[in-house]
Each structure stands twice: as structure tokens, then as C-alpha cells.
Enzyme design. Structure first.
Site, mmCIF file in Angstrom:
data_model
loop_
_atom_site.group_PDB
_atom_site.id
_atom_site.type_symbol
_atom_site.label_atom_id
_atom_site.label_comp_id
_atom_site.label_asym_id
_atom_site.label_seq_id
_atom_site.Cartn_x
_atom_site.Cartn_y
_atom_site.Cartn_z
ATOM 1 N N ASP A 21 0.681 57.876 17.581
ATOM 2 C CA ASP A 21 1.700 58.654 18.285
ATOM 3 C C ASP A 21 2.883 57.733 18.561
ATOM 4 O O ASP A 21 2.793 56.520 18.367
ATOM 5 C CB ASP A 21 1.133 59.204 19.605
ATOM 6 C CG ASP A 21 2.154 60.009 20.402
ATOM 7 O OD1 ASP A 21 2.837 60.852 19.800
ATOM 8 O OD2 ASP A 21 2.287 59.788 21.614
ATOM 9 N N SER A 22 3.971 58.332 19.062
ATOM 10 C CA SER A 22 5.146 57.525 19.388
ATOM 11 C C SER A 22 4.943 56.703 20.659
ATOM 12 O O SER A 22 5.648 55.728 20.889
ATOM 13 C CB SER A 22 6.370 58.433 19.569
ATOM 14 O OG SER A 22 6.158 59.325 20.646
ATOM 15 N N CYS A 84 0.762 63.381 17.252
ATOM 16 C CA CYS A 84 2.171 63.512 17.599
ATOM 17 C C CYS A 84 2.704 64.769 16.936
ATOM 18 O O CYS A 84 2.647 64.891 15.701
ATOM 19 C CB CYS A 84 2.944 62.283 17.101
ATOM 20 S SG CYS A 84 4.730 62.377 17.359
ATOM 21 N N GLU A 164 7.098 58.627 29.838
ATOM 22 C CA GLU A 164 7.019 57.220 29.413
ATOM 23 C C GLU A 164 7.464 56.274 30.523
ATOM 24 O O GLU A 164 7.026 55.133 30.588
ATOM 25 C CB GLU A 164 7.852 56.992 28.148
ATOM 26 C CG GLU A 164 7.250 57.591 26.876
ATOM 27 C CD GLU A 164 6.037 56.831 26.352
ATOM 28 O OE1 GLU A 164 5.818 55.669 26.766
ATOM 29 O OE2 GLU A 164 5.291 57.403 25.541
ATOM 30 N N CYS A 196 3.776 69.007 22.526
ATOM 31 C CA CYS A 196 3.956 67.554 22.476
ATOM 32 C C CYS A 196 2.756 66.950 23.194
ATOM 33 O O CYS A 196 2.395 67.413 24.282
ATOM 34 C CB CYS A 196 5.257 67.153 23.173
ATOM 35 S SG CYS A 196 5.474 65.363 23.319
ATOM 36 N N HIS A 198 2.452 64.355 24.797
ATOM 37 C CA HIS A 198 2.780 63.777 26.106
ATOM 38 C C HIS A 198 2.575 64.806 27.224
ATOM 39 O O HIS A 198 2.199 64.455 28.343
ATOM 40 C CB HIS A 198 4.249 63.319 26.153
ATOM 41 C CG HIS A 198 4.517 62.011 25.486
ATOM 42 N ND1 HIS A 198 4.506 61.858 24.129
ATOM 43 C CD2 HIS A 198 4.826 60.783 26.004
ATOM 44 C CE1 HIS A 198 4.800 60.599 23.828
ATOM 45 N NE2 HIS A 198 4.997 59.932 24.952
#
Length: 276
Positions: A21-22, A84, A164, A196, A198
């Protein structure tokens, strides 16, 4: 035209599962995989140097995704999980081409879209990054299975940077969530897909906004179950590994990643800087 039958007889159940993932978002998927498949070794790559992917060009996302995929293949992974949505929406075909049928590839959009399409959902909302929404992949994937479902997608780009930065249960995220979810595009939805990986880190705050009016889809659980089905189908489940290992590679070491990964996987995790 017949599709080529997959043959993974060269793989061993003892090989690790690769996940990327990012940033920290994919940890929500990795955590579910750990819970559902407790004997599996996991290798995770968080491309924290290049996040958020949602603001990057398609070409850049393809470059990052294929480089990471090749790295995970070099680590002898028996399956690749693209944890992701943005990478799935923009680079899935290129990742599949890069893998060239050597290992199974599991993405985070198609299993969710299929499940939603076959259950009772009429008006579905999707919140995701700009790049995922611009791809239209959720709408295409859901309507491929059920053309009668209405799908409205909304780009919510401020959520990933907030997560983040560690803003959870914070006035900042409350304000962002309220601003996005009150958008007229999502006015009549019955179901919300967190498009997403996240976003499940904010699922309690999102559910709090809706009360019981809207069903919020738990994507990581669906993806982990799909991975289990695929590994089982090809006899690749590791049933005998009492001390599984979890190794995390990051393109940039961040405090928030360290904090969340330790919370999900325990204090003795392996964090290693790896710039591809």
C-alpha cells in the site's frame, strides 16, 4: 476463447504473502489477514515516500506498483495483495502483467464490488481518493455484476493525509468527515463503501455520523476472506506455522506507521527502510 488455467504447483504453502500500500492504510487489510490466517508469514511494503497515491498521475502509480510487486516476488511471496484502492484502480493490469501468472494477485476492489452487487443494495456510495474515483472502477465493477444498482462516487482527498498524520478521533477528522459525508452526492445512499484501505481506521467516526441509517462495508474483511478462498483453492494455505513472521518494508520510516503497525502486530515487529 478459453482462459488459461492457473497452475501454481511450483509454489509452497510455506512461502510468505506479500502485501503493499502507499502507507498505513494497507495495515487494515494485513491485520484482517493475520486474524483470518494466523499461520501465514507476511511481508508488507508501505510506500510512505510517495504517499498519497491518490494525488499522483496514473503513470507514477503504475511505476510504484510494479516496482513493489517485483520486489515482493524477489522476496519469494506466494501471493500478492494490492492493499491499495488507488493502485488497484490505476495499475491492476500492469501488476498482473508484471506477475505473469507466477502467483495469485488479489486486489481490494473487485471482491468488494462483487459482494455488494450480489447482496441487497440499491443506492451505493463510494468514498475514495481522486485517482480511484476518476478511474470509475468501483462503479464499473459493481454494475458489471448488477446493472440495476445506483453507484455514486465521491473523492475525499483530505482523509489520507489526516490519517497518515495520526489525526484519529480528532476535531480535524470529525470536521473533514462531516464535510464529505454531508455532500449531496451521498444524500440517498443505503450503503457506503470505504474505497480506500486507510478509511477503516476512521470507521467508528464514519458510523457515528450515520448512526444506523447507512450500512458501512468492511472491505478488509472481504479481501482477507477472498485471499483465503484463493489460497485454499490452490492448496497454498499454511496450516502449520506456530510462530509466523511479519516483516515490514517502508520507503520512508514514519512515526505513525510504526505506531499503528505495533498496535496491530505487537511490539516485536521488523521495520526496514527500503527505497526501490
Amino acid at each position: 476463447m478459453k482462459t488459461k488455467k492457473q497452475d501454481y504447483s511450483h509454489l509452497s504453502p510455506k512461502q510468505p504473502i506479500g502485501i503493499f500500500d502507499s502507507g498505513v492504510g494497507g495495515l487494515t487489510v494485513a491485520k484482517e489477514i493475520k486474524r483470518l490466517l494466523p499461520n501465514e508469514d507476511l511481508i508488507y511494503f508501505g510506500d510512505t515516500k510517495h504517499l498519497p497515491y491518490g494525488e499522483k498521475s496514473r503513470e507514477a502509480i503504475i511505476e510504484y506498483s510494479t516496482k513493489i510487486t517485483n520486489f515482493l516476488l524477489e522476496q519469494n511471496c506466494k501471493a500478492i495483495v494490492i492493499a491499495c484502492n488507488t493502485a488497484t484502480a490505476n495499475a491492476l493490469n500492469e501488476v498482473l502483467e508484471s506477475v505473469s501468472c507466477r502467483v495469485p494477485v488479489i486486489d481490494v476492489i473487485n471482491p468488494v464490488a462483487e459482494k455488494v452487487a450480489y447482496e441487497i443494495h440499491n443506492n451505493v456510495g463510494v468514498i475514495a481518493t481522486k485517482a480511484t474515483v476518476n478511474s470509475g472502477l468501483y462503479k464499473k465493477s459493481i454494475r458489471k455484476h448488477n446493472k440495476f444498482i445506483k453507484v455514486d462516487e465521491l473523492a475525499t482527498p483530505l482523509l489520507v493525509p489526516a490519517i497518515e498524520e495520526g489525526f484519529k478521533n480528532h476535531p480535524i477528522t470529525h470536521a473533514i468527515i462531516y464535510n464529505y459525508l454531508s455532500n449531496s452526492k451521498l444524500k440517498n445512499i443505503e450503503t457506503l463503501i470505504l474505497g480506500c484501505t486507510h478509511y477503516p481506521l476512521l470507521i467508528d467516526e464514519i458510523k457515528q455520523y450515520y448512526g444506523n441509517r447507512v450500512r458501512v462495508i468492511d472491505s478488509p474483511n472481504i479481501v482477507a476472506n477472498h485471499l483465503k478462498i484463493i489460497l485454499d483453492k490452490y492448496n497454498l494455505l499454511n496450516d502449520n506455522n506456530p510462530k509466523p513472521s511479519y516483516h515490514f518494508y517502508l520507503s520512508d520510516l514514519t512515526k505513525n506507521f510504526e505506531k499503528i503497525s505495533k498496535k496491530f502486530f505487537g511490539k516485536t515487529i521488523d521495520l526496514e527502510l527500503k527505497v526501490l
